[in-house]
Design a protein around this motif. Structure first.
Motif, short mmCIF file in Angstrom:
data_model
loop_
_atom_site.label_atom_id
_atom_site.label_comp_id
_atom_site.label_asym_id
_atom_site.label_seq_id
_atom_site.Cartn_x
_atom_site.Cartn_y
_atom_site.Cartn_z
N ALA A 75 0.83 -1.21 0.00
CA ALA A 75 0.00 0.00 0.00
C ALA A 75 0.86 1.26 0.00
CB ALA A 75 -0.92 0.00 1.20
N ALA A 76 0.33 2.32 -0.61
CA ALA A 76 1.05 3.60 -0.63
C ALA A 76 1.03 4.27 0.74
CB ALA A 76 0.46 4.53 -1.68
N LEU A 77 0.00 3.97 1.55
CA LEU A 77 -0.08 4.48 2.93
C LEU A 77 0.07 3.30 3.87
CD1 LEU A 77 -0.64 6.75 5.00
CD2 LEU A 77 -3.09 6.23 4.76
N LEU A 78 1.18 3.27 4.60
CA LEU A 78 1.51 2.15 5.47
C LEU A 78 1.34 2.52 6.94
CD1 LEU A 78 4.82 0.99 3.76
CD2 LEU A 78 2.58 -0.11 3.57
N PRO A 79 1.14 1.52 7.81
CA PRO A 79 1.19 1.79 9.25
C PRO A 79 2.55 2.39 9.61
CG PRO A 79 0.34 -0.41 8.82
CD PRO A 79 0.86 0.10 7.52
N THR A 80 2.56 3.24 10.61
CA THR A 80 3.79 3.90 11.03
C THR A 80 4.71 2.90 11.72
OG1 THR A 80 2.42 5.85 11.39
CG2 THR A 80 4.68 5.95 12.20
N ARG A 81 6.03 3.07 11.53
CA ARG A 81 7.01 2.15 12.13
C ARG A 81 8.16 2.94 12.75
NH1 ARG A 81 11.34 -0.25 8.04
NH2 ARG A 81 12.46 0.00 10.00
N ARG A 82 8.92 2.27 13.61
CA ARG A 82 10.15 2.86 14.13
C ARG A 82 11.31 2.48 13.22
NH1 ARG A 82 7.70 0.74 18.74
NH2 ARG A 82 6.86 2.32 20.16
N PHE A 83 12.41 3.24 13.35
CA PHE A 83 13.61 3.00 12.56
C PHE A 83 14.77 2.67 13.50
CE2 PHE A 83 10.72 5.51 10.06
CZ PHE A 83 10.73 4.85 8.84
N GLY A 133 12.09 18.94 -3.67
CA GLY A 133 11.48 18.39 -4.87
C GLY A 133 10.76 19.44 -5.69
N PRO A 134 10.80 19.33 -7.03
CA PRO A 134 10.02 20.24 -7.89
C PRO A 134 8.53 20.14 -7.60
CG PRO A 134 11.63 19.02 -9.17
CD PRO A 134 11.61 18.40 -7.81
N ARG A 135 7.80 21.04 -8.15
CA ARG A 135 6.42 21.33 -7.78
C ARG A 135 5.51 20.10 -7.65
NH1 ARG A 135 3.19 25.73 -7.39
NH2 ARG A 135 1.02 25.57 -8.11
N LYS A 136 5.44 19.25 -8.67
CA LYS A 136 4.47 18.16 -8.66
C LYS A 136 5.12 16.78 -8.51
CE LYS A 136 0.99 20.53 -11.51
NZ LYS A 136 -0.23 20.35 -10.71
N ILE A 137 6.40 16.73 -8.18
CA ILE A 137 7.10 15.45 -8.22
C ILE A 137 6.61 14.46 -7.17
CG2 ILE A 137 9.03 16.04 -6.67
CD1 ILE A 137 10.88 14.68 -8.79
N VAL A 138 6.05 14.93 -6.05
CA VAL A 138 5.58 14.00 -5.02
C VAL A 138 4.14 13.57 -5.24
CG1 VAL A 138 7.17 14.86 -3.26
CG2 VAL A 138 4.87 15.84 -3.41
N ASN A 139 3.47 14.09 -6.27
CA ASN A 139 2.11 13.62 -6.57
C ASN A 139 2.12 12.11 -6.78
OD1 ASN A 139 1.66 16.39 -6.73
ND2 ASN A 139 0.29 16.21 -8.50
N PHE A 140 1.06 11.44 -6.36
CA PHE A 140 0.98 9.99 -6.54
C PHE A 140 1.28 9.57 -7.97
CE2 PHE A 140 -2.14 9.81 -2.79
CZ PHE A 140 -1.19 9.27 -1.93
N GLU A 141 0.78 10.35 -8.95
CA GLU A 141 0.83 9.93 -10.34
C GLU A 141 2.12 10.28 -11.07
OE1 GLU A 141 -0.88 14.12 -10.29
OE2 GLU A 141 -1.13 12.30 -9.09
N THR A 142 2.98 11.11 -10.48
CA THR A 142 4.07 11.71 -11.25
C THR A 142 5.18 10.74 -11.63
OG1 THR A 142 3.66 13.90 -10.29
CG2 THR A 142 5.84 13.50 -11.23
N ASN A 176 6.18 12.83 0.47
CA ASN A 176 6.81 11.86 -0.43
C ASN A 176 5.73 11.18 -1.26
OD1 ASN A 176 8.65 11.93 2.14
ND2 ASN A 176 9.95 10.96 0.61
N PRO A 177 6.09 10.53 -2.37
CA PRO A 177 5.06 9.85 -3.16
C PRO A 177 4.35 8.72 -2.42
CG PRO A 177 7.04 10.20 -4.48
CD PRO A 177 7.39 10.56 -3.07
N THR A 178 5.04 8.05 -1.49
CA THR A 178 4.45 6.93 -0.75
C THR A 178 5.12 6.81 0.62
OG1 THR A 178 6.04 5.27 -1.50
CG2 THR A 178 4.12 5.64 -2.92
N SER A 179 4.51 5.99 1.48
CA SER A 179 5.14 5.67 2.77
C SER A 179 6.48 4.99 2.56
CB SER A 179 4.24 4.75 3.60
OG SER A 179 3.09 5.39 4.07
N ASP A 180 6.53 4.04 1.62
CA ASP A 180 7.77 3.32 1.36
C ASP A 180 8.87 4.27 0.90
OD1 ASP A 180 9.28 0.68 0.75
OD2 ASP A 180 9.39 1.80 -1.13
N ASP A 181 8.52 5.27 0.11
CA ASP A 181 9.52 6.22 -0.35
C ASP A 181 10.11 6.98 0.84
OD1 ASP A 181 10.69 7.42 -2.91
OD2 ASP A 181 10.07 9.22 -1.83
#
Length: 460
Positions: A140-148, A241-250, A397-402
């Motif tokens: 999923a693009a939105l993930l549960p929060t985790r520790r690092f 990041g440039p203007r639209k680079i973090v959009n889901f679709e970019t 960011n574009p996704t949680s994983d990113d």
């Protein structure tokens, strides 16, 4: 009549929303607001802020962030049958703010983000049908929060259902945007306030003045013109990041599955304590450059703004080689293995992003909150009246994983599997040895057209 605990908390939250505390001092220290560019049409994206001025500092283009910032987190207190009415009520308030203020630092930037608990509790069926999917990570693009690895065990993984980010040069505009108190649909969980302001073009910046006024240990060691508490500029144009680079679709990372969340993005919110006295007393200027940027980088003593162009991006192999030599990894160099494009990318509309282009949009800001301005659960959040240097870290960011890839690189775990073995918060990690994350959470930022209770109209 005796008030319930919930009523007492609601009253306290309303008072805190209207309060300014030490942050009223920002306007007294700055005087007049910075010059700003004119706004264009209202963007479809909530996370974009127009009218951000660019200045030259040490020959580097730097974006001047808004002076005042506020984040309010909350749970939804209506039930599922009332969701459509709540959606209409919130959108009405937000539309009024759109008409009253441009989405610029001179006006008011409003970003409404929603946590996974909202989607799973209120609109689970619609969420399963429309939730963005991260093709690259195969999850999923939105993930549960985790520790690092460098997070302490005490880091709280939050479960807020909504977060509203407000940004403006005008404290009165922030107050006008504190709409949650006007709607009987949310139960506030925290209020987080702060500021940003570098000493560009010869001016004296806010961090040192605010920290000294608050009596923060180590405040006198902050450079007079530093943009942030830790002494270096972080809003270099080529580092954002440039203007639209973090959009889901970019960038093609995300399968939107429908167009519902097109022009949306992902937001991570955390609070981080910063140990200023340790940073300035145990790390000399050479050490600070090595750990913020990369070991051996040649810059003049006292430099605060360092170029972060695509040509300056280091590889994981170069970072590993530098660590073997100096036993230190530079923060910027390490995260750039994940935060910069590793190859040029051409979008569907023909926009070309060269190799080395930054992806994340940062919107973080310094704070004297410890850890928040107000909390509905002071014991859990370890609230203290003693001001402390910190940062409310907000990044798109574009996704949680990113986001996770970038954050793991900060700990020496690089994309592709290469890693540097470092004990948690070791001095060799530089920044991580003086930072302590107290709270974390991931959010989804819908496009403006679906910012109010997303998917509520599809629930049936």
């Amino acid at each position: 009549m005796k008030l319930t605990r919930r009523q007492v908390i609601a009253g306290a939250a309303a008072g805190a929303l209207g309060a300014t505390g030490a942050y009223e001092l920002v306007d007294q220290l700055v005087g007049s607001s910075p010059k700003r560019s004119a706004a264009g049409p209202l963007p479809s994206e909530q996370h974009l802020l127009d009218g951000v001025r660019t200045v030259k500092d040490n020959g580097v283009d730097v974006q001047v962030p808004p002076l005042h910032h506020q984040v309010v987190t909350a749970r939804v207190k209506v039930d599922r049958t009332e969701l459509a009415d709540a959606q209409r009520a919130l959108e009405k308030v937000l539309t009024t703010l759109d008409r009253e203020f441009e989405a610029t630092p001179a006006g008011l930037g409003v970003t409404v983000a929603w946590g996974l608990p909202y989607f799973e509790r209120f609109v689970p069926e619609a969420w399963r049908a429309h939730a963005p999917f991260d093709r690259r990570a195969d999850r999923a693009a939105l993930l549960p929060t985790r520790r690092f690895p460098s997070d302490p065990e005490t880091t709280i993984l939050e479960e807020n259902e909504v977060a509203i980010l407000l940004r403006s040069d005008d404290l009165d505009h922030i107050a006008a945007g504190s709409v949650l108190d006007d709607l009987d649909v949310f139960e506030l969980t925290s209020i987080r306030k702060g500021f940003a302001g570098g000493g560009f073009e010869g001016g004296r910046s806010l961090p040192k003045q605010m920290a000294i006024a608050a009596g923060v240990p180590g405040a006198e060691l902050i450079p007079d013109t530093a943009e942030l508490f830790l002494g270096f500029t972080s809003t270099q144009s080529q580092g954002l990041g440039p203007r639209k680079i973090v959009n889901f679709e970019t960038l093609g990372y995300v399968d939107l599955r429908s167009a519902y969340f097109r022009e949306g993005t992902h937001m991570h919110l955390s609070h981080i304590d910063e140990q200023l006295d340790t940073w300035y007393q145990l790390f000399d200027f050479r050490d600070r450059v090595d750990t913020v940027f990369r070991p051996g980088l040649v810059v003049a003593e006292g430099t605060q703004t360092v170029r972060q162009a695509p040509a300056d991006v280091a590889t994981a192999a170069q970072i590993s080689q530098g660590f073997r030599r100096d036993r230190t990894i530079g923060h910027s160099a390490a995260i750039q293995t994940a935060s910069r494009l590793q190859a040029a990318h051409v979008t569907d509309d023909g926009t070309v992003y060269p190799k080395g282009t930054a992806v994340p949009h940062r919107a973080d800001f310094n704070t004297l909150d410890n850890p928040f301005f107000w909390s509905s659960d002071p014991q859990r959040d370890a609230m203290s009246d003693q001001p402390a240097a910190g940062v409310h870290f907000v990044v798109f960011n574009p996704t949680s994983d990113d986001f996770e890839r970038v954050r793991k690189a900060m700990d020496g775990v690089f994309p592709g599997g290469k890693r540097i073995e470092l004990p948690p918060r070791d001095r060799g990690q530089g920044f991580n040895s003086v930072l302590r994350t107290t709270h974390r959470q991931n959010f989804l930022v819908p496009p403006r057209r679906h910012r109010a209770f997303p998917l509520a109209e599809l629930r049936a």
